[in-house]
Design a protein around this motif. Structure first.
Motif, PDB file in Angstrom:
ATOM      1  N   UNK A 327       0.854  -1.189   0.000  1.00 10.43           N
ATOM      2  CA  UNK A 327       0.000   0.000   0.000  1.00 10.43           C
ATOM      3  C   UNK A 327       0.889   1.238   0.000  1.00 10.43           C
ATOM      4  N   UNK A 328       0.683   2.125  -0.954  1.00  6.63           N
ATOM      5  CA  UNK A 328       1.379   3.415  -0.968  1.00  6.63           C
ATOM      6  C   UNK A 328       0.482   4.438  -0.269  1.00  6.63           C
ATOM      7  N   UNK A 329       0.984   5.025   0.806  1.00  2.00           N
ATOM      8  CA  UNK A 329       0.251   6.029   1.581  1.00  2.00           C
ATOM      9  C   UNK A 329       0.789   7.403   1.227  1.00  2.00           C
ATOM     10  N   UNK A 350     -11.308   2.435  -0.220  1.00  2.00           N
ATOM     11  CA  UNK A 350     -11.313   3.177  -1.485  1.00  2.00           C
ATOM     12  C   UNK A 350      -9.913   3.542  -1.950  1.00  2.00           C
ATOM     13  N   UNK A 351      -9.027   2.582  -1.944  1.00  2.00           N
ATOM     14  CA  UNK A 351      -7.685   2.767  -2.505  1.00  2.00           C
ATOM     15  C   UNK A 351      -7.683   2.211  -3.931  1.00  2.00           C
ATOM     16  N   UNK A 352      -6.946   2.877  -4.814  1.00  2.00           N
ATOM     17  CA  UNK A 352      -6.974   2.514  -6.233  1.00  2.00           C
ATOM     18  C   UNK A 352      -5.879   1.501  -6.544  1.00  2.00           C
ATOM     19  N   UNK A 353      -6.256   0.447  -7.239  1.00  2.00           N
ATOM     20  CA  UNK A 353      -5.314  -0.623  -7.566  1.00  2.00           C
ATOM     21  C   UNK A 353      -4.613  -0.340  -8.894  1.00  2.00           C
ATOM     22  N   UNK A 366      -4.685   7.660  -1.569  1.00  2.00           N
ATOM     23  CA  UNK A 366      -4.500   9.106  -1.689  1.00  2.00           C
ATOM     24  C   UNK A 366      -5.639   9.867  -1.070  1.00  2.00           C
ATOM     25  N   UNK A 367      -5.939  11.020  -1.674  1.00  2.00           N
ATOM     26  CA  UNK A 367      -6.971  11.895  -1.099  1.00  2.00           C
ATOM     27  C   UNK A 367      -8.343  11.284  -1.053  1.00  2.00           C
ATOM     28  N   UNK A 368      -8.647  10.356  -1.960  1.00  2.00           N
ATOM     29  CA  UNK A 368      -9.965   9.748  -2.011  1.00  2.00           C
ATOM     30  C   UNK A 368     -10.093   8.562  -1.055  1.00  2.00           C
ATOM     31  N   UNK A 369      -8.997   8.176  -0.427  1.00  2.00           N
ATOM     32  CA  UNK A 369      -8.978   6.961   0.388  1.00  2.00           C
ATOM     33  C   UNK A 369      -9.100   7.289   1.878  1.00  2.00           C
TER      34      UNK A 369
END
Length: 374
Positions: A327-329, A350-353, A366-369
């Motif tokens: 996971x990239x934070x 809601x993290x993008x794969x 990112x901001x949406x997660x």
């Protein structure tokens, strides 16, 4: 009052002529002298139940573009602040809108000039029923009713049952207009500013809501961003007259809340349960929510973006019973790497794969997660 003779003929035996004329005068005063005697008489007759007194009433569901002049009764469920505009002749006009509903559906009602001022003074308020006389036309988001000098709006004693057609979140599609939905608040973002094409500064804010069918991101623009100021996670909210649009970046449908939409808290109970995907089932190109335990951590790094802004990034690994994923934070979330340990329970929402190093699938938060550490 010769203009009301025909109307009163249908009311003889129900009310005396003197009482009827007094009620007509009261109606004109109630509407701040913004309707003529004939319109006031028709509205009084409607209130008295004289369905054959020249007032042909209709239900909201039956109003269409060919309806022309319409008379109906509905409950105000949303009110929008009047706005001023400049006419071609240089004069200033005012326009305001309300959403009214009866047991068959809801519709937008547009009030012009002096009638629009009633929305500022509080003479028209949500929760009250109104007799409305106006003309139907195709509007910004479908059929609407306009009230000008030839029409009128007055409070009704009838207790109208308001039925707003609500959509399930999973049923909302790109291009849908007049979207009405109720959901549970899952996340509220801060207000962000941006520069519009005309050089002015715009504001945008997002909230995420969910119901038993799914969840969806809501975008609030400019003055509508203030609607989320007092919202908290777990609140139930009702969105009226939003419109759905595909976000080209996330490829997900979102609801836009602009000047023609409303968002407010509601007492409705909403059920929502997050849908977590097993790590082994994640494929690149879409957002996911996962839950598991921290199984690896990297260092926090700071960097400068191409636009000169400062950023942060860190990496953690999360494992569940099906597999392990990186996971990239990003930015504020990157600091979580210093607050967790191996085996710390964690949820990434809601993290993008995407395909990462050595074409291994990884998630970007990112901001949406949202990251929840249990």
């Amino acid at each position: 009052m010769d203009d009301i003779d025909t109307v009163y003929e249908k009311l003889e035996g129900i009310i005396s002529r003197e009482e009827f004329e007094a009620k007509v005068e009261e109606k004109i005063e109630e509407m701040h002298n913004l309707c003529d005697v004939q319109t006031a008489a028709l509205l009084v007759a409607h209130n008295l139940g004289a369905t054959d007194a020249g007032v042909e009433t209709t239900k909201i569901a039956d109003i269409n573009e060919s309806s022309s002049n319409v008379n109906f009764t509905g409950k105000a469920v949303s009110i929008f602040e009047p706005k001023e505009f400049s006419r071609d002749d240089g004069t200033t006009g005012r326009v305001g809108n309300i959403i009214v509903a009866d047991e068959t559906g809801s519709i937008r009602v547009t009030l012009w000039d002096d009638l629009a001022d009633l929305l500022k003074t509080g003479d028209i308020s949500t929760g009250k029923s109104y007799n409305i006389s106006g003309y139907a036309k195709e509007g910004y988001s479908g059929i609407e009713v306009n009230i000008g000098r030839g029409g009128g709006i007055s409070e009704s004693e009838e207790n109208v049952k308001a039925n707003i057609n609500l959509s399930g979140i999973s049923d909302i599609k790109d291009g849908d207009s007049d979207v009405n939905v109720v959901g549970m608040v899952l996340d509220v973002s801060d207000v962000r500013t941006f520069q519009k094409r005309d050089g002015s500064q715009g504001r945008v804010r997002n909230i995420t809501i969910g119901d038993e069918t799914g969840k969806i991101r809501i975008t609030l623009w400019d003055g509508r961003t203030e609607l989320a100021d007092k919202l908290e996670n777990g609140d139930s909210v009702e969105i009226i007259n939003g419109y759905a649009r595909l976000n080209n970046y996330s490829q997900e449908v979102e609801i836009q809340v602009g000047n023609h939409s409303s968002l407010r808290k509601t007492d409705r109970e909403v059920e929502f349960e997050e849908d977590y995907t097993p790590i082994a089932d994640i494929i690149p190109g879409q957002p996911y929510s996962i839950k598991g335990a921290v199984s690896g951590m990297g260092d926090l790094k700071e960097f400068t973006r191409s636009n000169g802004s400062e950023g942060k990034v860190s990496n953690i690994y999360v494992s569940d019973e099906t597999g392990r994923i990186r996971i990239a934070l990003w930015d504020e979330k990157a600091e979580l790497v210093d607050k967790v340990d191996i085996d710390t329970p964690i949820k990434i929402i809601d993290a993008f794969a995407k395909s990462g190093f050595n074409e291994e699938v990884e998630l970007n938060a990112g901001g949406r997660s949202k990251v929840v550490v249990d």
